[in-house]
Design an enzyme around this catalytic site. Structure first.
Site, PDB file in Angstrom:
ATOM      1  N   PRO A   8       1.002  -1.053  -0.055  1.00 38.87           N
ATOM      2  CA  PRO A   8       0.002  -0.085   0.210  1.00 38.87           C
ATOM      3  C   PRO A   8       0.562   0.996  -0.799  1.00 38.87           C
ATOM      4  O   PRO A   8       1.655   1.058   0.728  1.00 38.87           O
ATOM      5  CB  PRO A   8      -1.082  -0.320   1.490  1.00 38.87           C
ATOM      6  CG  PRO A   8       0.305  -0.848   2.105  1.00 38.87           C
ATOM      7  CD  PRO A   8       0.893  -1.789   1.398  1.00 38.87           C
ATOM      8  N   MET A   9       0.451   2.561  -0.517  1.00 37.78           N
ATOM      9  CA  MET A   9       1.061   3.596  -0.456  1.00 37.78           C
ATOM     10  C   MET A   9       0.204   4.164  -0.479  1.00 37.78           C
ATOM     11  O   MET A   9      -0.419   4.378  -1.736  1.00 37.78           O
ATOM     12  CB  MET A   9       2.015   3.509  -1.700  1.00 37.78           C
ATOM     13  CG  MET A   9       2.777   2.228  -1.836  1.00 37.78           C
ATOM     14  SD  MET A   9       4.555   2.712  -3.509  1.00 37.78           S
ATOM     15  CE  MET A   9       5.172   4.257  -3.105  1.00 37.78           C
ATOM     16  N   GLU A  10      -0.030   5.395   0.251  1.00 35.60           N
ATOM     17  CA  GLU A  10      -1.476   6.222   0.308  1.00 35.60           C
ATOM     18  C   GLU A  10      -1.286   7.429  -0.709  1.00 35.60           C
ATOM     19  O   GLU A  10       0.011   7.887  -0.569  1.00 35.60           O
ATOM     20  CB  GLU A  10      -0.857   7.422   1.538  1.00 35.60           C
ATOM     21  CG  GLU A  10      -2.448   8.007   1.761  1.00 35.60           C
ATOM     22  CD  GLU A  10      -2.341   9.055   3.051  1.00 35.60           C
ATOM     23  OE1 GLU A  10      -3.446   9.490   3.749  1.00 35.60           O
ATOM     24  OE2 GLU A  10      -1.153   8.776   3.867  1.00 35.60           O
ATOM     25  N   GLN A  69      -6.590  -2.202   5.220  1.00 38.93           N
ATOM     26  CA  GLN A  69      -5.269  -2.017   6.079  1.00 38.93           C
ATOM     27  C   GLN A  69      -5.648  -1.162   7.010  1.00 38.93           C
ATOM     28  O   GLN A  69      -6.605   0.329   6.077  1.00 38.93           O
ATOM     29  CB  GLN A  69      -3.545  -1.130   5.480  1.00 38.93           C
ATOM     30  CG  GLN A  69      -3.396  -1.665   6.220  1.00 38.93           C
ATOM     31  CD  GLN A  69      -2.216  -0.558   6.016  1.00 38.93           C
ATOM     32  OE1 GLN A  69      -2.075   0.332   5.712  1.00 38.93           O
ATOM     33  NE2 GLN A  69      -0.784  -1.191   5.166  1.00 38.93           N
ATOM     34  N   CYS A  99       3.169   3.453   9.217  1.00 37.75           N
ATOM     35  CA  CYS A  99       3.849   4.086   7.921  1.00 37.75           C
ATOM     36  C   CYS A  99       4.703   5.191   8.672  1.00 37.75           C
ATOM     37  O   CYS A  99       4.839   5.559   9.980  1.00 37.75           O
ATOM     38  CB  CYS A  99       2.233   5.127   8.021  1.00 37.75           C
ATOM     39  SG  CYS A  99       2.172   6.655   7.494  1.00 37.75           S
ATOM     40  N   LYS A 140       2.180  -4.634   9.292  1.00 38.88           N
ATOM     41  CA  LYS A 140       3.355  -4.749   8.506  1.00 38.88           C
ATOM     42  C   LYS A 140       3.555  -3.398   9.740  1.00 38.88           C
ATOM     43  O   LYS A 140       3.095  -2.005  10.204  1.00 38.88           O
ATOM     44  CB  LYS A 140       2.521  -3.446   7.756  1.00 38.88           C
ATOM     45  CG  LYS A 140       3.841  -2.666   6.989  1.00 38.88           C
ATOM     46  CD  LYS A 140       3.876  -2.580   5.250  1.00 38.88           C
ATOM     47  CE  LYS A 140       5.108  -2.602   4.438  1.00 38.88           C
ATOM     48  NZ  LYS A 140       4.690  -1.435   3.870  1.00 38.88           N
ATOM     49  N   GLY A 201      11.020  -3.268   1.289  1.00 35.77           N
ATOM     50  CA  GLY A 201      12.490  -2.093   1.447  1.00 35.77           C
ATOM     51  C   GLY A 201      13.076  -2.407  -0.175  1.00 35.77           C
ATOM     52  O   GLY A 201      14.375  -3.297   0.326  1.00 35.77           O
ATOM     53  N   ARG A 225       7.364   0.881  -4.185  1.00 35.04           N
ATOM     54  CA  ARG A 225       7.622   1.727  -4.967  1.00 35.04           C
ATOM     55  C   ARG A 225       9.045   1.638  -6.314  1.00 35.04           C
ATOM     56  O   ARG A 225       8.305   1.458  -7.281  1.00 35.04           O
ATOM     57  CB  ARG A 225       9.155   2.832  -4.524  1.00 35.04           C
ATOM     58  CG  ARG A 225       8.566   3.303  -3.011  1.00 35.04           C
ATOM     59  CD  ARG A 225       9.596   4.397  -2.546  1.00 35.04           C
ATOM     60  NE  ARG A 225      10.522   3.055  -2.030  1.00 35.04           N
ATOM     61  CZ  ARG A 225      11.427   3.560  -1.706  1.00 35.04           C
ATOM     62  NH1 ARG A 225      12.379   4.513  -2.313  1.00 35.04           N
ATOM     63  NH2 ARG A 225      12.161   2.792  -1.113  1.00 35.04           N
TER      64      ARG A 225
END
Length: 317
Positions: A8-10, A69, A99, A140, A201, A225
């Site tokens: 997930p990436m806000e 999530q 986060c 996470k 990561g 990413r």
């Protein structure tokens, strides 16, 4: 074979991006942007907004499961909202303890909870007890907030509370997203826990993935990413495919434009397409040229016109 999850990436990996990347393929599961839980039971519309896949059996159109999530600090409220997510069709619950955003941490959510091992345990335990036994509950985490001294302790507390698995982003909150990722610390967590651990990561290529597996002692990976920078990264890792050529990436940019503008009213399109180009620059020199061409544009159609011209040039070439 490894399981590969889309992170997930806000504000970047929304349902439209999940749809597109899972169509490209190679993913086993996705996790939504976080649903912020304070001191209330959220309405169904909040879950549907962040996870419209709930209207499709909890899966993307390509058939990849999407887990809701939750982020918050209050065990009981998180538990109650987890029940709602499951009732609406989420195939699992993921808890965000990683986060690094200052606004989130100031309101005692995300990575700041890594300072409070007992709170981590209480949250996971409450959620685990609230949802049916067959529903997985994952968490996470990062390796810590300011340092890594509690990495193993936190992971063990989460496992002891009944989590089904742990995703570990191999940096602290303070380290943010600066390389390197400390994959070897994940191996230390693996030594002390008896539930599945997923490494996350600084995975930008198939070679990175293989090194991560060796150093972390994990077969399962989560990429975020890296998948934005190389849209077929999951397939590169899983099948040894070569990186997607720029002509195909340009087609994806056009496809995403249609999603964003017509599927989501286009409100966020200019910023999101620029964000995505920012990631693509890591793998494609053409993306740097494109970014320079659109970075000052604020009109969606003007940006699409630039993309269309570049796409047609690629196909002529």
């Amino acid at each position: 074979m490894s399981n590969i999850m889309l992170a997930p990436m806000e504000g970047v990996v929304d349902h439209l991006m999940r749809d597109m990347l899972t169509r490209v393929g190679g993913f086993d599961r996705c996790v939504t942007e976080f649903v912020r839980v304070v001191e209330q039971k959220l309405p169904k519309k909040t879950f549907y907004r962040l996870c419209p896949e709930l209207l499709n059996g909890g899966k993307t159109p390509a058939g990849v499961p999407v887990r809701v999530q939750l982020l918050g600090q209050h065990p009981q409220w998180l538990a109650e909202n987890a029940v709602t997510a499951v009732e609406l069709g989420s195939p699992g619950i993921d808890l965000n303890f990683g986060c690094p955003a200052k606004t989130v941490n100031k309101s005692k959510g995300g990575a700041v909870l890594l300072k409070e091992t007992d709170t981590l345990h209480a949250i996971v335990k409450a959620v685990r007890e609230a949802v049916p036994d067959h529903i997985p509950v994952s968490a996470k985490i990062r390796l810590g907030f300011e340092d890594k001294t509690k990495a193993v302790e936190n992971a063990c507390a989460i496992a002891d509370a009944g989590a089904s698995e742990i995703v570990v982003h191999a940096r602290t909150k303070t380290e943010g997203y600066r390389p390197p990722a400390y994959w070897d610390y994940i191996a230390r967590i693996r030594e002390h826990t008896d539930i599945p651990v997923i490494a996350n990561g600084e995975i930008w290529s198939e070679e990175d993935a293989q090194r991560c597996k060796v150093q972390s002692d994990c077969q399962d990976l989560m990429i975020g990413r890296g998948a934005l920078a190389l849209p077929n990264l999951a397939r590169c890792i899983r099948f040894g495919e070569p990186p997607m050529p720029w002509s195909e990436v340009a087609d994806l940019l056009i496809q995403y434009s249609g999603y964003e503008i017509y599927g989501d009213k286009g409100r966020y399109y200019p910023n999101r397409i620029k964000q995505w180009c920012g990631y693509l620059r890591k793998q494609y020199t053409e993306a740097a040229v494109l970014f320079n061409d659109i970075r000052r544009l604020t009109d969606a159609q003007a940006i699409v016109d630039v993309l269309a011209r570049q796409s047609s040039q690629n196909h002529v070439a």
